[in-house]
Design an enzyme around this catalytic site. Structure first.
Site, PDB file in Angstrom:
ATOM      1  N   LYS A 291       7.189  -6.064  -6.225  1.00  0.00           N
ATOM      2  CA  LYS A 291       6.463  -5.259  -7.221  1.00  0.00           C
ATOM      3  C   LYS A 291       7.463  -4.587  -8.151  1.00  0.00           C
ATOM      4  O   LYS A 291       8.328  -3.828  -7.704  1.00  0.00           O
ATOM      5  CB  LYS A 291       5.599  -4.210  -6.518  1.00  0.00           C
ATOM      6  N   ASP A 296       5.291   4.246 -12.955  1.00  0.00           N
ATOM      7  CA  ASP A 296       3.860   4.298 -12.654  1.00  0.00           C
ATOM      8  C   ASP A 296       3.303   5.686 -12.950  1.00  0.00           C
ATOM      9  O   ASP A 296       3.439   6.616 -12.159  1.00  0.00           O
ATOM     10  CB  ASP A 296       3.631   3.943 -11.176  1.00  0.00           C
ATOM     11  N   LYS A 303      -1.712  10.188 -12.767  1.00  0.00           N
ATOM     12  CA  LYS A 303      -1.228  10.880 -11.571  1.00  0.00           C
ATOM     13  C   LYS A 303      -1.009  12.350 -11.864  1.00  0.00           C
ATOM     14  O   LYS A 303      -0.746  12.708 -13.018  1.00  0.00           O
ATOM     15  CB  LYS A 303       0.125  10.273 -11.139  1.00  0.00           C
ATOM     16  N   ASP A 314       8.980   2.854  -8.424  1.00  0.00           N
ATOM     17  CA  ASP A 314       7.879   1.933  -8.146  1.00  0.00           C
ATOM     18  C   ASP A 314       8.283   0.470  -8.402  1.00  0.00           C
ATOM     19  O   ASP A 314       7.463  -0.434  -8.288  1.00  0.00           O
ATOM     20  CB  ASP A 314       6.650   2.326  -8.976  1.00  0.00           C
ATOM     21  N   ASP A 373      -4.660   3.390 -11.215  1.00  0.00           N
ATOM     22  CA  ASP A 373      -3.456   3.723 -10.453  1.00  0.00           C
ATOM     23  C   ASP A 373      -3.237   2.743  -9.293  1.00  0.00           C
ATOM     24  O   ASP A 373      -2.179   2.735  -8.677  1.00  0.00           O
ATOM     25  CB  ASP A 373      -3.547   5.161  -9.942  1.00  0.00           C
ATOM     26  N   GLU A 375      -2.392  -0.277  -9.368  1.00  0.00           N
ATOM     27  CA  GLU A 375      -1.929  -1.311 -10.288  1.00  0.00           C
ATOM     28  C   GLU A 375      -1.006  -2.333  -9.623  1.00  0.00           C
ATOM     29  O   GLU A 375      -0.901  -3.459 -10.086  1.00  0.00           O
ATOM     30  CB  GLU A 375      -1.201  -0.667 -11.484  1.00  0.00           C
ATOM     31  N   ARG A 377      -1.213  -4.006  -6.811  1.00  0.00           N
ATOM     32  CA  ARG A 377      -1.950  -5.195  -6.343  1.00  0.00           C
ATOM     33  C   ARG A 377      -2.398  -6.063  -7.512  1.00  0.00           C
ATOM     34  O   ARG A 377      -2.531  -7.270  -7.371  1.00  0.00           O
ATOM     35  CB  ARG A 377      -3.134  -4.741  -5.481  1.00  0.00           C
TER      36      ARG A 377
HETATM   37  N1  BES Z   1       3.025   3.314  -6.573  1.00  0.00           N
HETATM   38  C1  BES Z   1       1.877   3.919  -6.008  1.00  0.00           C
HETATM   39  C2  BES Z   1       2.015   4.146  -4.509  1.00  0.00           C
HETATM   40  C3  BES Z   1       2.955   5.256  -4.121  1.00  0.00           C
HETATM   41  C4  BES Z   1       2.623   6.575  -4.343  1.00  0.00           C
HETATM   42  C5  BES Z   1       4.144   4.934  -3.522  1.00  0.00           C
HETATM   43  C6  BES Z   1       3.505   7.569  -3.962  1.00  0.00           C
HETATM   44  C7  BES Z   1       5.017   5.942  -3.116  1.00  0.00           C
HETATM   45  C8  BES Z   1       4.701   7.249  -3.353  1.00  0.00           C
HETATM   46  C9  BES Z   1       0.654   3.016  -6.225  1.00  0.00           C
HETATM   47  O1  BES Z   1       0.636   2.325  -7.432  1.00  0.00           O
HETATM   48  C10 BES Z   1      -0.535   3.909  -6.236  1.00  0.00           C
HETATM   49  O2  BES Z   1      -0.632   4.718  -7.097  1.00  0.00           O
HETATM   50  N2  BES Z   1      -1.405   3.746  -5.250  1.00  0.00           N
HETATM   51  C11 BES Z   1      -2.554   4.560  -5.137  1.00  0.00           C
HETATM   52  C12 BES Z   1      -3.704   3.701  -4.727  1.00  0.00           C
HETATM   53  C13 BES Z   1      -5.044   4.387  -4.815  1.00  0.00           C
HETATM   54  C14 BES Z   1      -5.403   4.673  -6.236  1.00  0.00           C
HETATM   55  C15 BES Z   1      -6.081   3.504  -4.190  1.00  0.00           C
HETATM   56  C16 BES Z   1      -2.261   5.626  -4.098  1.00  0.00           C
HETATM   57  O3  BES Z   1      -1.586   5.348  -3.112  1.00  0.00           O
HETATM   58  O4  BES Z   1      -2.686   6.766  -4.295  1.00  0.00           O
HETATM   59 ZN    ZN Z   2       2.428   1.926  -8.237  1.00  0.00          ZN
HETATM   60 MN    MN Z   3      -0.155   3.456  -8.995  1.00  0.00          MN
END
Ligand code: BES
Ligand code: ZN
Ligand code: MN
Length: 517
Positions: A291, A296, A303, A314, A373, A375, A377
């Site tokens: 990825k 992000d 966020k 990210d 968010d 994104e 996947r």
């Molecule tokens: N890159 C983030 C995941 C992440 C967050 C990794 C904090 C490390 C620290 C990912 O893109 C994301 O934002 N995932 C969301 C998914 C949710 C919206 C279903 C998450 O984990 O909040």
């Molecule tokens: Zn992310």
């Molecule tokens: Mn995200």
């Protein structure tokens, strides 16, 4: 400047007996590191005779209690000079009665701290003295994994961001570590095994350094274009064959899901392919997919501001693919390995994807984007469809995919998801060998229910419960044509707080897995 690893053969590489002691003392260097058990201190008598009783003196003062990781530094003096000892220092390191790889890592870390950051430039590591007493801990396999691990620990100890690349501080405070040469002392019998293990360890450090640098670079420098250039530069100096697709080609491939994420940014997406063709021409490749979200923000599902800077990390999945491919090519592995990186930014703008938008993936399946968010996947699913064409032996994707994985596993294990028992076994083993560990989480069909959409083939989120599992379930729908495993490295790819920085994980895991395939 990176640290140089090498081996030096001492025919009689033990330290028992006068001949062996003399051989050790004939070595020159800033510091020899020697492991000892308190119950076996008498074996150092011959050596101590040449050192003018320095060991006995330390022992009498109570400085050699033999506790695991306890270090005692002896410095050269008049007596050493008289007996022509050329070593400037000897660091005696207690081994306690511990034998495991984890114990070895702790002991080695504490030894390395003593010789790093001061005046010591060259270190000699007395390999035999650190081998365990149990047979299993003296096997060639154990020796090899300890050499890899030690290289990893040395690499972590001397790594400084910015020393190897651009310096972002106008008044540099981070000096390069003094340590420049690390030599493994080995017996004649183990010389060839040690040489190849040390070469692998050195490549591991090179790969991890690249991964750390890319992760730590600021997001205004480490853009998708920068990553593409990095891949192209690697290809100029190595076996890697690199291909980069820009926006037009990504569109032509039908990667509607990937493009939906990239749309909100002024910086164009890139799709990077790095091939190492070290195996037979018709041999199925192992494919690793990373990825590469270079920043992000969450997109329209923005966020919160706190610690958002850390979302520059990210792209650590991508960075680990770069690191692993770099190591593979340095070692010229006799295997076909392909690294694939979809990379873009996730930004909010007038052109950004909205919650509720429906997009069509390269596989033809449609996705309702309920949260912009989620994104990672969305870019990985199209990359997974793309790699079908390689007829892979196995595909492993690596991603900082979910915050939920940090809640589940903290910063210790990476999350492992797969229905392929053999792949799970191999990756788990590679994790144990490199101490870059994984923990398996479920992927049952029951969780797929949470991805139902009223309007498209699936939604891109499955609600808060088991957030890491539903993310993996989403990816599984694009990985049905090959053996596949997914690694969620959200909790392991970097450290926050005062020690903020990329860890280089899971390069040790990936390299260990690839070496064993
Ligand atoms: N890159 C983030 C995941 C992440 C967050 C990794 C904090 C490390 C620290 C990912 O893109 C994301 O934002 N995932 C969301 C998914 C949710 C919206 C279903 C998450 O984990 O909040
Ligand atoms: Zn992310
Ligand atoms: Mn995200």
């Amino acid at each position: 400047m990176t640290i140089q690893f090498s081996t030096k053969v001492l025919p009689d590489s033990d330290f028992k007996g006068p001949k062996a002691a003399a051989a050790i003392c004939g070595l020159s260097g800033d510091c020899l590191i020697l492991g000892y058990r308190q119950s076996e201190l008498s074996q150092l008598q011959a050596l101590d005779d040449l050192l003018g009783g320095a060991i006995a003196q330390a022992r009498n003062l109570g400085d050699l209690d033999g506790k695991a990781g306890a270090c005692t530094l002896l410095r050269s003096n008049h007596a050493w000079a008289l007996s022509r000892v050329r070593l400037k220092r000897i660091l005696l390191v207690g081994l306690g009665d511990k034998e495991s790889l984890t114990d070895f890592a702790k002991i080695a870390r504490s030894a390395l701290k003593q010789v790093s950051g001061g005046a010591i430039e060259s270190v000699l590591w007395h390999t035999a003295s650190f081998l365990g007493k149990q047979k299993a801990n003296q096997s060639p396999v154990a020796l090899r994994e300890r050499v890899h691990l030690l290289a990893q620990i040395v690499g972590d100890q001397v790594y400084r961001f910015g020393v190897r690349q651009d310096q972002f501080k106008t008044k540099p405070v981070e000096k390069a570590d003094s340590l420049k040469e690390f030599t493994f002392i080995t017996s004649t019998k183990q010389a060839s095994l040690m040489k190849s293990a040390v070469r692998e360890g050195a490549a591991l450090v090179e790969g991890m350094n690249l991964t750390k640098d890319l992760g730590n670079l600021p997001p205004n420098v480490c853009t998708p274009t920068f990553l593409a250039h990095t891949a192209q530069n690697l290809s100029k100096k190595s076996s890697l064959k690199v291909q980069v697709f820009g926006e037009k080609q990504i569109e032509a491939l039908g990667m509607g899901s990937f493009l939906a994420v990239a749309k909100g940014s002024e910086t164009p997406p890139q799709f990077i392919i790095m091939r190492h063709d070290g195996g037979r021409a018709n041999e199925e490749p192992i494919v690793i997919v990373g990825k590469g979200i270079t920043f992000d923000t969450g997109g329209i599902s923005l966020k919160p501001g706190e610690a958002m800077d850390e979302m520059k990390y990210d792209m650590c999945g991508a960075a680990s693919v770069f690191g692993a491919m770099h190591a593979v090519s340095i070692l010229n592995l006799k295997k076909n390995v392909i690294g694939v990186v979809p990379t873009c930014e996730n930004m909010p703008s007038g052109r950004a994807t909205r919650p509720g938008d429906i997009v069509k993936s390269m596989s033809g399946q449609t996705i309702e984007v309920l949260n912009t968010d989620a994104e990672g996947r969305l870019i990985l699913c199209d990359a997974l469809t793309y790699v079908e064409r390689f007829k892979p032996k196995a595909v492993i994707d690596v991603a900082t995919l979910t915050g939920a994985c940090i809640i589940a596993l903290g910063h210790v294990h990476s999350g492992l998801f797969s229905d392929d028992e053999a792949l799970v076994k191999d990756l788990t083993k590679a994790g144990h060998q490199s101490l870059d560990t994984v923990w398996r989480l479920p992927l049952d069909a029951a969780y797929q229910e949470q991805l139902k959409s009223n309007f498209a083939d699936m939604a891109n989120i499955g609600g808060r419960p088991a957030g890491s599992v539903t993310a993996a379930c989403f990816l599984s729908r694009f990985a049905e044509k090959f053996r596949w495993a997914h690694l969620d490295i959200a909790g392991t790819a970097w450290k926050s707080g005062v020690a903020k920085g990329a860890t280089g994980r899971p390069v040790p895991l990936l390299l260990s897995f690839l070496l064993d395939q």
